[in-house]
Scaffold this motif. Structure first.
Motif, mmCIF file in Angstrom:
data_model
loop_
_atom_site.group_PDB
_atom_site.id
_atom_site.type_symbol
_atom_site.label_atom_id
_atom_site.label_comp_id
_atom_site.label_asym_id
_atom_site.label_seq_id
_atom_site.Cartn_x
_atom_site.Cartn_y
_atom_site.Cartn_z
ATOM 1 N N PRO A 194 0.798 -1.233 0.000
ATOM 2 C CA PRO A 194 0.000 0.000 0.000
ATOM 3 C C PRO A 194 0.827 1.279 0.000
ATOM 4 C CG PRO A 194 -1.034 -1.604 1.427
ATOM 5 C CD PRO A 194 0.275 -2.204 0.992
ATOM 6 N N ASN A 195 1.849 1.361 0.844
ATOM 7 C CA ASN A 195 2.647 2.584 0.893
ATOM 8 C C ASN A 195 3.504 2.761 -0.351
ATOM 9 O OD1 ASN A 195 2.377 4.126 3.549
ATOM 10 N ND2 ASN A 195 2.510 2.023 4.251
ATOM 11 N N GLU A 196 3.926 1.654 -0.945
ATOM 12 C CA GLU A 196 4.657 1.736 -2.208
ATOM 13 C C GLU A 196 3.737 2.246 -3.316
ATOM 14 O OE1 GLU A 196 7.945 -1.802 -2.010
ATOM 15 O OE2 GLU A 196 5.858 -2.413 -2.157
ATOM 16 N N LEU A 197 2.494 1.805 -3.305
ATOM 17 C CA LEU A 197 1.529 2.285 -4.293
ATOM 18 C C LEU A 197 1.328 3.790 -4.182
ATOM 19 C CD1 LEU A 197 -1.168 -0.514 -4.242
ATOM 20 C CD2 LEU A 197 -0.083 0.394 -6.303
ATOM 21 N N SER A 198 1.269 4.287 -2.952
ATOM 22 C CA SER A 198 1.092 5.719 -2.744
ATOM 23 C C SER A 198 2.263 6.498 -3.330
ATOM 24 C CB SER A 198 0.951 6.005 -1.244
ATOM 25 O OG SER A 198 0.763 7.388 -1.017
ATOM 26 N N ARG A 199 3.462 5.957 -3.198
ATOM 27 C CA ARG A 199 4.635 6.620 -3.774
ATOM 28 C C ARG A 199 4.637 6.526 -5.291
ATOM 29 N NH1 ARG A 199 10.032 4.515 -1.661
ATOM 30 N NH2 ARG A 199 10.744 6.320 -2.843
ATOM 31 N N ALA A 200 4.303 5.326 -5.810
ATOM 32 C CA ALA A 200 4.337 5.105 -7.252
ATOM 33 C C ALA A 200 3.254 5.900 -7.979
ATOM 34 C CB ALA A 200 4.186 3.619 -7.555
ATOM 35 N N GLY A 213 2.537 -3.347 6.492
ATOM 36 C CA GLY A 213 1.643 -2.226 6.768
ATOM 37 C C GLY A 213 2.259 -1.129 7.606
ATOM 38 N N GLU A 214 3.591 -1.091 7.753
ATOM 39 C CA GLU A 214 4.210 -0.052 8.558
ATOM 40 C C GLU A 214 4.236 1.256 7.775
ATOM 41 O OE1 GLU A 214 7.964 -1.268 10.033
ATOM 42 O OE2 GLU A 214 7.222 -3.134 10.879
ATOM 43 N N SER A 215 4.322 2.361 8.505
ATOM 44 C CA SER A 215 4.281 3.681 7.885
ATOM 45 C C SER A 215 5.523 3.946 7.056
ATOM 46 C CB SER A 215 4.148 4.760 8.974
ATOM 47 O OG SER A 215 4.190 6.046 8.401
ATOM 48 N N ASP A 216 5.342 4.603 5.923
ATOM 49 C CA ASP A 216 6.442 4.984 5.044
ATOM 50 C C ASP A 216 6.520 6.502 4.995
ATOM 51 O OD1 ASP A 216 6.975 4.900 1.458
ATOM 52 O OD2 ASP A 216 8.367 5.257 3.102
ATOM 53 N N GLN A 217 7.638 7.065 5.448
ATOM 54 C CA GLN A 217 7.802 8.514 5.487
ATOM 55 C C GLN A 217 8.664 9.023 4.340
ATOM 56 O OE1 GLN A 217 6.090 10.295 7.653
ATOM 57 N NE2 GLN A 217 5.241 8.409 8.505
ATOM 58 N N ASP A 218 9.025 8.150 3.398
ATOM 59 C CA ASP A 218 9.921 8.520 2.319
ATOM 60 C C ASP A 218 9.164 9.280 1.243
ATOM 61 O OD1 ASP A 218 11.848 8.764 0.424
ATOM 62 O OD2 ASP A 218 12.266 6.624 0.209
ATOM 63 N N LYS A 273 13.882 -7.383 -2.575
ATOM 64 C CA LYS A 273 13.352 -6.466 -1.578
ATOM 65 C C LYS A 273 14.286 -6.357 -0.376
ATOM 66 C CE LYS A 273 8.378 -6.281 -2.230
ATOM 67 N NZ LYS A 273 7.079 -6.538 -1.613
ATOM 68 N N THR A 274 14.387 -5.139 0.114
ATOM 69 C CA THR A 274 15.171 -4.916 1.318
ATOM 70 C C THR A 274 14.303 -5.117 2.539
ATOM 71 O OG1 THR A 274 14.593 -2.589 1.403
ATOM 72 C CG2 THR A 274 16.507 -3.173 0.063
ATOM 73 N N LYS A 275 14.912 -5.089 3.731
ATOM 74 C CA LYS A 275 14.133 -5.193 4.961
ATOM 75 C C LYS A 275 13.134 -4.056 5.074
ATOM 76 C CE LYS A 275 17.609 -7.713 7.651
ATOM 77 N NZ LYS A 275 18.467 -7.674 8.852
ATOM 78 N N SER A 276 13.527 -2.869 4.577
ATOM 79 C CA SER A 276 12.615 -1.736 4.627
ATOM 80 C C SER A 276 11.385 -2.001 3.778
ATOM 81 C CB SER A 276 13.326 -0.471 4.136
ATOM 82 O OG SER A 276 12.435 0.605 4.048
ATOM 83 N N ASP A 277 11.611 -2.570 2.562
ATOM 84 C CA ASP A 277 10.487 -2.893 1.699
ATOM 85 C C ASP A 277 9.566 -3.904 2.347
ATOM 86 O OD1 ASP A 277 11.394 -1.267 -0.357
ATOM 87 O OD2 ASP A 277 12.679 -2.833 -1.154
ATOM 88 N N GLN A 278 10.151 -4.912 3.012
ATOM 89 C CA GLN A 278 9.350 -5.942 3.635
ATOM 90 C C GLN A 278 8.500 -5.373 4.762
ATOM 91 O OE1 GLN A 278 12.402 -8.705 4.685
ATOM 92 N NE2 GLN A 278 12.589 -9.537 2.622
ATOM 93 N N SER A 279 8.993 -4.340 5.451
ATOM 94 C CA SER A 279 8.193 -3.738 6.509
ATOM 95 C C SER A 279 6.953 -3.075 5.932
ATOM 96 C CB SER A 279 9.020 -2.709 7.291
ATOM 97 O OG SER A 279 9.266 -1.550 6.512
ATOM 98 N N LEU A 280 7.058 -2.579 4.687
ATOM 99 C CA LEU A 280 5.893 -1.982 4.048
ATOM 100 C C LEU A 280 4.824 -3.033 3.799
ATOM 101 C CD1 LEU A 280 7.554 0.364 1.414
ATOM 102 C CD2 LEU A 280 6.450 1.017 3.526
ATOM 103 N N ASP A 281 5.244 -4.236 3.420
ATOM 104 C CA ASP A 281 4.285 -5.309 3.199
ATOM 105 C C ASP A 281 3.502 -5.615 4.464
ATOM 106 O OD1 ASP A 281 4.993 -5.644 0.569
ATOM 107 O OD2 ASP A 281 6.501 -7.160 0.996
ATOM 108 N N ASP A 288 11.404 10.789 -4.859
ATOM 109 C CA ASP A 288 10.794 10.344 -6.107
ATOM 110 C C ASP A 288 10.803 8.825 -6.180
ATOM 111 O OD1 ASP A 288 10.359 12.930 -6.875
ATOM 112 O OD2 ASP A 288 12.144 13.073 -8.135
ATOM 113 N N TRP A 289 9.747 8.276 -6.737
ATOM 114 C CA TRP A 289 9.641 6.828 -6.906
ATOM 115 C C TRP A 289 10.537 6.382 -8.063
ATOM 116 C CZ3 TRP A 289 8.313 2.572 -4.618
ATOM 117 C CH2 TRP A 289 8.027 1.422 -5.359
#
Length: 284
Positions: A11-17, A170-175, A160-168, A178-179
């Motif tokens: 979800p948070n990756e989608l918001s960035r993309a 549902g953790e908050s993404d503050q980045d 995927k990095t550990k950061s990416d996996q945390s997004l899966d 640019d995507w």
């Protein structure tokens, strides 16, 4: 036609993309509607009746929202008209997962949401289509050409990095950078909202608009989704206030800007949903 897609971003990756610019050129990340992130599940093999991410104007939900503010929502694939009177949407006797651009104004199921400005953009890594051969149907994965940062979904998942996996999870993404990942396919669609006659939660559903295939895809199939290529086309399709329906329909044209590669026949079964089983990568 379009009967299967892939959307593998969290979800948070989608918001960035799905980042977009307002009328002043300021970039924005669309927020998710209500608790729609609970409905959406990333998938390598999405079929009708599943929930997919769509981008649309927030004015559909909040009349006081800025005219150019967009929001992400999870909607079920297969349009259920607002006027449908059964209590069970599965009892619809016709298929509304796709609608032909040529007949949008001929069928009430699609004419009503079109004239009400209920336009949306379906987001996906790409879609699948099948070429009929003498012995079998060969599936292909079709998508926007990618920059150096974009990778086919199976490769992207594997790296995927550990950061990416945390997004899966549902953790908050503050980045807010640019995507640089996968460039999402942006497909023109219509949506409607349906409430069971006996009462209950409103169901939001969508249909994919299709057009004649572009020359480079005609060898696979004679129809393709109506792809919107670039921020300006997406903005105009979603701006139901300034861009009226008949004007917006001019955007529904075959696009030759897509690329494709063959994939494993395992994708034929929608229950096969993994980077290994779907094999979204070019054959050697």
């Amino acid at each position: 036609m379009c009967g299967r897609t892939a959307c593998t971003l969290a979800p948070n990756e989608l918001s960035r993309a799905a980042r977009y610019q307002d009328r002043t050129g300021q970039p924005h990340r669309p927020r998710w509607k209500d608790r729609d992130t609970d409905k959406y599940r990333p998938s390598y093999n999405k079929s009708p009746q599943s929930f997919s991410p769509v981008l649309l104007s927030n004015r559909h939900f909040n009349k006081d929202a800025p005219v150019d503010e967009c929001v992400l929502a999870a909607m079920r694939w297969g349009l259920v008209p607002a006027w449908f009177r059964e209590n069970d949407p599965s009892k619809m006797q016709y298929n509304t997962s796709n609608c032909r651009s040529e007949s949008l104004l001929e069928k009430k199921s699609f004419k009503d949401p079109l004239l009400k400005g209920q336009r949306c953009v379906i987001l996906a890594n790409g879609f699948y289509e099948w070429r009929q051969t003498e012995k079998e149907k060969q599936p292909f994965f079709i998508y926007f050409p990618q920059s150096q940062g974009g990778q086919v979904p199976s490769q992207q998942n594997a790296q995927k990095t550990k950061s990416d996996q945390s997004l899966d999870q549902g953790e908050s993404d503050q980045d807010d950078s640019d995507w640089t990942g996968w460039r999402l396919l942006t497909i023109a669609g219509l949506f409607d909202s349906w409430t069971p006659p006996c009462g209950g939660e409103t169901l939001y559903t969508y249909t994919v608009i299709t057009v004649d295939s572009s020359p480079n895809l005609q060898s696979i199939h004679d129809r393709m989704p109506a792809v919107l290529d670039g921020e300006d086309e997406v903005r105009r399709w979603l701006d139901f206030g300034e861009v009226k329906s008949l004007e917006a329909m001019k955007l529904l044209q075959p696009k030759s800007s897509l690329t494709f590669h063959p994939v494993s026949s395992l994708v034929n079964n929608s229950r096969n949903n993994s980077p290994v089983s779907v094999a979204c990568r070019p054959h050697n």
